[in-house]
Structures are given as C-alpha cells and as structure tokens.
Design a protein around this motif. Structure first.
Motif, short mmCIF file in Angstrom:
data_model
loop_
_atom_site.label_atom_id
_atom_site.label_comp_id
_atom_site.label_asym_id
_atom_site.label_seq_id
_atom_site.Cartn_x
_atom_site.Cartn_y
_atom_site.Cartn_z
N TYR A 207 0.89 -0.88 0.49
CA TYR A 207 0.35 -0.56 -0.20
C TYR A 207 0.71 0.99 0.08
O TYR A 207 1.72 1.33 0.85
CB TYR A 207 -1.29 0.50 1.10
N HIS A 208 0.28 2.24 -1.07
CA HIS A 208 0.61 3.72 -0.35
C HIS A 208 -0.25 4.21 0.63
O HIS A 208 -1.17 4.61 0.63
CB HIS A 208 1.46 4.13 -1.96
N LEU A 209 0.68 4.83 1.05
CA LEU A 209 0.73 6.07 1.92
C LEU A 209 0.53 7.39 2.56
O LEU A 209 1.24 8.38 3.24
CB LEU A 209 0.64 5.19 3.49
N GLY A 210 0.97 8.09 0.52
CA GLY A 210 1.07 9.76 0.61
C GLY A 210 2.61 9.62 0.93
O GLY A 210 3.50 8.99 -0.07
N SER A 211 3.34 10.04 1.20
CA SER A 211 5.01 9.46 1.68
C SER A 211 5.94 8.02 2.05
O SER A 211 7.04 8.46 1.92
CB SER A 211 5.30 10.43 2.69
N PHE A 212 5.29 6.82 2.31
CA PHE A 212 5.85 6.08 2.57
C PHE A 212 4.38 4.81 2.07
O PHE A 212 3.74 4.56 1.66
CB PHE A 212 6.41 5.97 4.53
N TYR A 213 5.25 3.83 2.45
CA TYR A 213 4.55 2.34 2.01
C TYR A 213 4.51 1.78 2.61
O TYR A 213 5.63 1.39 4.17
CB TYR A 213 5.71 1.79 0.90
N VAL A 214 3.23 0.79 2.56
CA VAL A 214 3.51 -0.54 3.70
C VAL A 214 3.12 -1.85 3.09
O VAL A 214 2.39 -1.70 2.33
CB VAL A 214 2.45 -0.06 4.62
N GLU A 215 4.15 -2.67 3.52
CA GLU A 215 3.76 -4.50 3.05
C GLU A 215 2.37 -4.60 4.09
O GLU A 215 3.73 -4.56 5.01
CB GLU A 215 4.88 -4.36 3.35
N VAL A 216 1.45 -5.06 4.16
CA VAL A 216 0.91 -5.44 4.83
C VAL A 216 1.64 -7.42 4.73
O VAL A 216 1.19 -8.08 3.73
CB VAL A 216 -0.32 -5.45 5.17
N VAL A 217 2.06 -8.49 5.83
CA VAL A 217 2.08 -9.26 5.94
C VAL A 217 0.89 -10.30 6.61
O VAL A 217 0.49 -9.66 7.46
CB VAL A 217 3.22 -10.16 6.91
N TYR A 218 0.59 -10.84 5.62
CA TYR A 218 -0.82 -11.80 6.01
C TYR A 218 -0.96 -13.26 5.84
O TYR A 218 -0.16 -13.12 5.65
CB TYR A 218 -2.01 -11.00 5.39
N ASP A 219 -1.36 -13.66 7.24
CA ASP A 219 -0.97 -15.65 7.07
C ASP A 219 -2.42 -16.15 6.64
O ASP A 219 -3.74 -15.53 7.56
CB ASP A 219 -1.10 -15.96 8.93
N VAL A 220 -2.86 -16.51 5.61
CA VAL A 220 -3.83 -16.77 5.63
C VAL A 220 -4.34 -17.85 5.75
O VAL A 220 -5.89 -17.43 6.20
CB VAL A 220 -3.55 -16.97 3.67
N PRO A 221 -3.75 -19.01 6.17
CA PRO A 221 -5.17 -20.30 6.70
C PRO A 221 -5.21 -19.87 7.78
O PRO A 221 -6.24 -20.18 8.79
CB PRO A 221 -4.03 -21.52 6.82
N GLN A 222 -4.72 -19.02 8.57
CA GLN A 222 -5.00 -18.21 10.00
C GLN A 222 -5.71 -16.74 10.16
O GLN A 222 -6.52 -16.67 11.17
CB GLN A 222 -4.21 -18.47 10.91
N ASN A 223 -5.72 -16.23 8.80
CA ASN A 223 -6.68 -15.20 8.66
C ASN A 223 -6.27 -14.14 9.74
O ASN A 223 -7.10 -13.65 10.59
CB ASN A 223 -8.30 -15.57 8.57
N ARG A 224 -5.20 -13.96 10.28
CA ARG A 224 -4.73 -12.32 10.58
C ARG A 224 -3.51 -11.99 9.59
O ARG A 224 -3.10 -12.52 9.10
CB ARG A 224 -4.81 -12.67 11.77
N ILE A 225 -3.19 -11.17 9.74
CA ILE A 225 -2.61 -10.26 10.10
C ILE A 225 -1.17 -10.31 10.83
O ILE A 225 -1.21 -10.19 12.60
CB ILE A 225 -2.36 -8.93 9.82
N LEU A 226 0.10 -10.67 10.43
CA LEU A 226 0.84 -10.70 10.87
C LEU A 226 2.26 -9.43 11.23
O LEU A 226 2.07 -9.58 13.00
CB LEU A 226 2.12 -12.00 10.11
#
Length: 78
Positions: free
Chosen positions: A37-56
């Motif tokens: 994702y781009h948040l204006g002046s920086f980026y964020v990589e969201v790491v998500y565990d698919v089987p557990q259905n949660r953001i790590l």
C-alpha cells in the motif's frame, strides 16, 4: 500520517491507515500473502497469514529493496 507516526501507532491505527491508503499490488509466498500500500510519503507491506486469517505485521518503508518483489506487477500508463 507520517512514517514516524505510523511506526508509533497501535495495530488498529495502522490497519485504519492502510485501509485508507492506496493498494498497489500483492504477492504470495507459501501460506503468507503480502500486500503493498502507498500512504502518501511512504509504503507499507502488510504480511497476512492466509490459513490463520490474520495480519502478522506491517512493514513501513520509504524506498529500497522491499519494492523489488512488486515491480513486475506494477503497470504505469501514460
């Protein structure tokens, strides 16, 4: 929100900031899905565990090697 503010934010605030950001691309490695994702002046990589259905975790950054895995997916139109 600045990069520093994002780093200091709690998980709910980070999730809201990403939700309001601009989705760029995603990729998958095994059971993990990473979304950029781009948040204006920086980026964020969201790491998500698919089987557990949660953001790590969230990886905020400005530039560099973390963009490399997404470059082939990004299409620029003029």
């Amino acid at each position: 929100m600045t990069l520093y503010e994002f780093i200091q934010a709690d998980t709910d605030q980070k999730a809201l900031a990403v939700w309001n950001g601009i989705y760029i691309a995603d990729r998958q490695e095994g059971r993990l899905r990473m979304q950029l994702y781009h948040l204006g002046s920086f980026y964020v990589e969201v790491v998500y565990d698919v089987p557990q259905n949660r953001i790590l975790h969230f990886k905020p950054f400005r530039k560099g090697l973390l963009l490399a895995p997404y470059l082939e997916q990004i299409r620029l139109s003029f």
